[in-house]
Design a protein around this motif. Structure first.
Motif, PDB file in Angstrom:
ATOM      1  N   GLU A 172       0.881  -1.163   0.000  1.00  0.00           N
ATOM      2  CA  GLU A 172       0.000   0.000   0.000  1.00  0.00           C
ATOM      3  C   GLU A 172       0.920   1.214   0.000  1.00  0.00           C
ATOM      4  O   GLU A 172       1.860   1.295   0.800  1.00  0.00           O
ATOM      5  CB  GLU A 172      -0.873  -0.014   1.258  1.00  0.00           C
TER       6      GLU A 172
ATOM      7  N   ARG B   5       2.278   9.105  -2.750  1.00  0.00           N
ATOM      8  CA  ARG B   5       1.245   9.375  -3.763  1.00  0.00           C
ATOM      9  C   ARG B   5       1.195  10.874  -4.069  1.00  0.00           C
ATOM     10  O   ARG B   5       1.072  11.282  -5.221  1.00  0.00           O
ATOM     11  CB  ARG B   5      -0.103   8.830  -3.288  1.00  0.00           C
TER      12      ARG B   5
ATOM     13  N   LYS C 120      -3.448   3.286  -5.334  1.00  0.00           N
ATOM     14  CA  LYS C 120      -3.199   3.149  -3.889  1.00  0.00           C
ATOM     15  C   LYS C 120      -2.222   2.011  -3.601  1.00  0.00           C
ATOM     16  O   LYS C 120      -1.633   1.953  -2.536  1.00  0.00           O
ATOM     17  CB  LYS C 120      -4.516   2.858  -3.161  1.00  0.00           C
TER      18      LYS C 120
END
Ligand SMILES: N[C@@H]1[C@@H](O)[C@H](O)[C@@H](COP(=O)(O)O)O[C@@H]1O
Length: 247
Positions: A160, A166, A183
């Motif tokens: 993750e 991100r 994700k």
């Protein structure tokens, strides 16, 4: 015995030129000793000029070189402009005639099976050289900072992604907004990276200065995955004056 050599160069262009020179010599030596060589590629801004210089080399017999890569977003089309597949196809695969080019498939419907498939490919040959960048949070490939130790048993795993990671992909204009950044991702694990014979790690720019200091001067810890490179037997870390400014 562990051996991390740190080089500090004037700027990212000098870092890229030196990384290409080291790799060229290393691959030529390797191909003098064995029939084929295997390279584990990274992506990211730190690699762009380096890969450009390296793939311009006419001294390497690319037809004897196999390529694999470190990581890929999950649930991303291979032709998406921000996929690592698109990046590597344009910057490496299309520029040379390699023996083989083996992509991690981020658009797989069976991520666990993809980890197994890619692990088998990695096990098939000793990787001779691996290129790395360092994330602003210290990640290596997509091995994000975490509380546990570096104890992955597998060679490839599903992760993750950190919100930090991100967001940084949006800041660098790879994606338009955070909602568009996957994700999850597939990544080669730390034990796999440490099994490679030779590692070149490139970190340039002011935004890497803090993490480079932590990586080199704090305890080796999975809270800063790149610090583990201090335990590898043959790694060169190439910095520019900006990323080395806090050392
Ligand atoms: N997952 C990739 C890494 O494989 C890369 O090495 C790192 C550094 O990026 P850059 O080269 O842009 O500094 O971050 C990306 O997110």
């Amino acid at each position: 015995m562990s051996s991390l050599t740190v080089q500090i160069h004037e700027d990212k262009y000098a870092v890229s030129a030196e990384a290409a020179r080291i790799t060229q010599n290393y691959l030529m030596e390797t191909l003098n000793k064995q029939d084929e060589a295997t390279v584990l590629l990274a992506t990211g801004n730190s690699q762009i000029k380096f890969l450009e210089a390296l793939t311009d080399s006419r001294k390497i017999d690319w037809s004897r070189v196999n390529f694999l890569h470190l990581d890929e977003y999950l649930n991303i089309d291979k032709d998406h402009p921000a996929s690592f597949h698109t990046y590597l196809r344009a910057k490496v695969e299309n520029k040379i005639k390699a023996k083989s080019f083996n992509y991690l498939l981020g658009d797989t419907l069976e991520p666990l099976q993809e980890c197994i498939r890619y692990s088998k490919l990695l096990r098939r040959r000793q990787v001779d050289i691996c290129f790395l960048g360092v994330g602003v949070n210290g990640h290596l490939a997509f091995n994000e900072p975490q509380a546990e130790n570096f104890n992955d048993f597998d060679l490839v795993k599903i992760v993750e992604l950190d919100l930090n990671t991100r967001c940084s992909q949006v800041d660098q204009n790879y994606f338009q907004s955070i909602e568009n950044v996957p994700k999850y991702a597939l990544t080669v694990t730390i034990p796999m990276i440490l099994s490679v014979k030779r590692i070149l790690c490139l970190a340039t720019g002011e935004n890497k200065a803090k993490i480079v200091k932590i990586m080199l001067q704090n305890n080796i810890s999975s809270k800063c995955p790149s610090s583990i490179l201090r335990q590898h037997s043959d790694t060169t870390l190439l910095l520019d004056k900006c990323s080395a400014s806090l050392l």
